[in-house]
Motif scaffolding. Structure first.
Motif, PDB file in Angstrom:
ATOM      1  N   ASP A 290      -5.618  -1.305 -13.056  1.00 35.51           N
ATOM      2  CA  ASP A 290      -4.444  -1.877 -14.005  1.00 35.51           C
ATOM      3  C   ASP A 290      -4.701  -3.303 -14.077  1.00 35.51           C
TER       4      ASP A 290
ATOM      5  N   ARG B  14      -5.021  -0.568 -18.536  1.00 41.89           N
ATOM      6  CA  ARG B  14      -5.120   0.709 -17.378  1.00 41.89           C
ATOM      7  C   ARG B  14      -6.029   1.742 -17.610  1.00 41.89           C
ATOM      8  N   VAL B  15      -7.262   1.964 -16.894  1.00 40.79           N
ATOM      9  CA  VAL B  15      -8.176   2.354 -17.391  1.00 40.79           C
ATOM     10  C   VAL B  15      -8.766   3.372 -16.111  1.00 40.79           C
ATOM     11  N   ARG B  16      -9.351   4.368 -16.286  1.00 40.45           N
ATOM     12  CA  ARG B  16     -10.036   5.094 -15.235  1.00 40.45           C
ATOM     13  C   ARG B  16     -11.466   4.340 -15.145  1.00 40.45           C
TER      14      ARG B  16
ATOM     15  N   VAL C 258      -3.979  10.622  -8.903  1.00 43.40           N
ATOM     16  CA  VAL C 258      -4.433   9.240  -8.781  1.00 43.40           C
ATOM     17  C   VAL C 258      -4.659   9.002  -7.200  1.00 43.40           C
TER      18      VAL C 258
ATOM     19  N   GLY D   9       1.223   3.811 -11.051  1.00 44.65           N
ATOM     20  CA  GLY D   9      -0.138   4.273 -11.107  1.00 44.65           C
ATOM     21  C   GLY D   9      -0.146   5.588 -10.243  1.00 44.65           C
TER      22      GLY D   9
ATOM     23  N   LEU E 241      -8.047   4.360 -10.736  1.00 43.57           N
ATOM     24  CA  LEU E 241      -7.784   3.403 -11.894  1.00 43.57           C
ATOM     25  C   LEU E 241      -7.751   1.900 -11.654  1.00 43.57           C
TER      26      LEU E 241
ATOM     27  N   VAL F  87      -8.504  10.864  -9.368  1.00 42.64           N
ATOM     28  CA  VAL F  87      -8.593   9.514 -10.609  1.00 42.64           C
ATOM     29  C   VAL F  87      -8.419   8.265  -9.937  1.00 42.64           C
TER      30      VAL F  87
ATOM     31  N   VAL G 125      -5.591   2.734  -6.883  1.00 40.01           N
ATOM     32  CA  VAL G 125      -5.553   1.818  -8.047  1.00 40.01           C
ATOM     33  C   VAL G 125      -5.699   0.541  -7.803  1.00 40.01           C
TER      34      VAL G 125
END
Length: 332
Positions: A217, A157-159, A118, A112, A215, A213, A121
């Motif tokens: 996952d 895997r998204v924000r 990013v 990530g 994330l 960002v 994560v």
């Protein structure tokens, strides 16, 4: 950043979880993407500190394990901040002391961070029920009650607005920008099961770094033990109420718009669908359907009650938390 060094912080507080702690450390040592180090932060328990120091005194094959005392006030947030300050990795990952990580957990986190924007994560946390199976009445939409990924979170895997603290990682520079975890909001041993400290941190982070960002996952999987005491409705209700109290503190700090952004979708879409599924299962004579529908309704009402009480306390100045910068900490 490619192939970042990752420090893993595990906060511990009771000898009752001795075997769980050893299992958590072993799962970190077995990672396909090796951790730089594992830090065990002991929360104001001298006997546990001494016992763990002896356990990991001799160097063995695999990731170095360092045992240290929480340098701040009692509680999970200060323990995490102690671990961050003492760590050396470019990324700091957090694992619950009663969870074990799958072999590729850190590898998924590392992937990530290929994108420099990013800053955090998180992963997916699966419940391991002490009784061997999920209670029939316990709705998947409320798995956050037992510290696990709940139905309604996006997959893949998204924000996201925030990661979930027991299975999460942050770039070190995130703490440079936003400070550490807030004390006075999260858990303190076996006292009232408050939460939301990672939500508050993530919102604070995106305010300090608007381009950040975050994330999740869902391939970064850990398995979290749910003790028998948490399989009962009494704990479910207590935890829901505490979540309401915590959400009120967060909303007071960051504003209701941001503080309740994800919760609005959850309460208007995810939960009504869960109630409908439960009632349908009840009509089809499937076990637990009515119980699940009832638990969702009870959970919402209880959390709402906690939120109201917490909001009144916050307005009167009777509830507060503080954010400290992270002292020390190097990487390389």
């Amino acid at each position: 950043m490619s192939d970042p060094d990752i420090s893993v912080v595990i906060c511990v507080y009771t000898e009752d979880r001795w075997e769980d702690i050893l299992a958590a450390v072993s799962s970190v040592r077995a990672q396909s993407y090796p951790a730089l180090e594992t830090l065990l932060v002991v929360d104001h328990n001298p006997a546990l500190l001494e016992r763990l120091t002896k356990e990991y005194k001799e160097p063995t094959e695999g990731t170095e394990v360092r045992v240290l005392a929480n340098a701040g006030p009692r509680g999970l947030s200060a323990g995490r901040n102690t671990g961050i300050a003492a760590s050396h990795g470019e990324v700091i990952a957090f694992l619950d002391d009663d969870a074990v990580a799958e072999r590729d957990w850190l590898r998924r986190f590392a992937e990530g961070y290929a994108d420099p924007k990013v800053m955090a994560v998180g992963g997916r946390t699966m419940p391991v029920w002490a009784s061997g199976r999920r209670p029939d009445w316990f709705p998947e939409e409320f798995d956050w009650v037992v510290g696990c990924t709940y139905k309604g979170l996006p997959t893949g895997r998204v924000r996201v607005r925030n990661v979930l603290g027991g299975n999460a990682s942050f770039r070190r520079t995130a703490f440079d920008a936003a400070g550490g975890f807030a004390t006075g909001i999260g858990r303190d041993g076996d006292k009232r099961p408050l939460g939301c400290e990672e939500t508050e941190l993530c919102i604070r982070l995106t305010r300090a770094r608007p381009d950040a960002v975050l994330l999740i996952d869902d391939r970064a999987v850990i398995h979290h033990r749910v003790p028998e005491a948490r399989e009962h409705f009494g704990y479910f209700r207590t935890r829901a109420y505490a979540e309401g109290l915590s959400k009120a503190l967060v909303a007071r700090s960051v504003g209701a718009d941001k503080g309740l952004e994800s919760e609005r979708r959850y309460t208007t879409r995810v939960l009504p669908a869960g109630v409908a599924r439960g009632l349908r299962d009840a009509l089809l004579a499937r076990p637990g359907g009515a119980g699940r529908a009832g638990a969702i309704v009870a959970g919402v009402l209880t959390a709402a009650g906690g939120y109201v009480v917490g909001s009144v306390r916050a307005r009167r100045g009777g509830a507060a938390f503080s954010v400290a910068g992270i002292e020390g900490g190097t990487h390389g």
